[in-house]
Scaffold this motif. Structure first.
Motif: not given
Length: 212
Positions: A81-86, A110-113, A129-139, A158-166
């Protein structure tokens, strides 16, 4: 040999794994993401939300696997998910929503989590079981109006988090990133490698043509 199961329908995640030497078995979960997120406490952090969604997907698939066929296996679930403005943003699903999101994103960052959950199964039972989150800032750059409309018309955002692909047409509108590129695509290889190690699986034993 340990079987690698990807609990995702994402062709981008599958492509990342294949390019990295793994041919996973793909199983698609039936998790209601909105329901899972709504059931979490109000003070759950954005990072924990994507982790819990990834965990729900992995556990959903783990419960469906034949204990005999998957006697030694790992199930990997992810959620981005994309985190923008909280505010967390998932898939826009419609051109109007995607257009509105790009109006906010263009020329900003914004930050892609991406939440990851790795389950180790033996004889049908989860043993680790092991779990964690990676965060990347996208400009993001600011697309021209005709470029954005053409991008929306392609259906890709339309079908991707944050409405963009890298790794697709959206890459034209990403100026730079700070973090792991594979995580932005949907599955962070460095993080998955660490999580696999935590459940007792070495990455080399999963490579096509590798040795256990």
């Amino acid at each position: 040999m340990t079987i690698f199961v990807l609990a995702s329908a994402s062709p981008a995640r599958l492509g990342v794994l294949r390019n990295a030497g793994i041919e996973p078995l793909v199983r698609v979960s039936n998790v209601d993401e909105d329901a899972v997120a709504a059931a979490l406490p109000a003070d759950t952090t954005p990072e924990q939300i994507v982790i819990e969604l990834a965990r729900a997907k992995a556990r959903d698939i783990a419960a469906t696997l034949d204990p005999t066929e998957f006697a030694d296996s790992v199930v990997v679930g992810c959620d981005s998910m994309l985190l923008m403005d909280g505010v967390l943003q998932g898939k826009p699903l419609t051109p109007d929503v995607a257009r509105a999101r790009w109006a906010e994103m263009a020329g900003r960052s914004a930050d892609l989590l991406t939440g990851h959950c790795v389950l180790r199964l033996r004889d049908g039972k989860i043993v680790a079981e092991a779990a964690d989150c990676s965060g990347t800032t996208v400009h993001f750059v600011k697309p021209e109006p005709d470029e954005l409309e053409a991008y929306l018309a392609s259906g890709e955002p339309l079908q991707v988090a944050g409405a963009f692909t890298l790794d697709g047409r959206g890459g034209w509108f990403v100026d730079r990133i700070e973090g792991d590129p594979s995580s932005v695509i949907g599955i962070g290889l460095p993080l998955v490698r660490r999580l696999l190690a935590e459940v007792g699986v070495g990455i080399a034993q999963l490579w096509v043509g590798g040795t256990a």
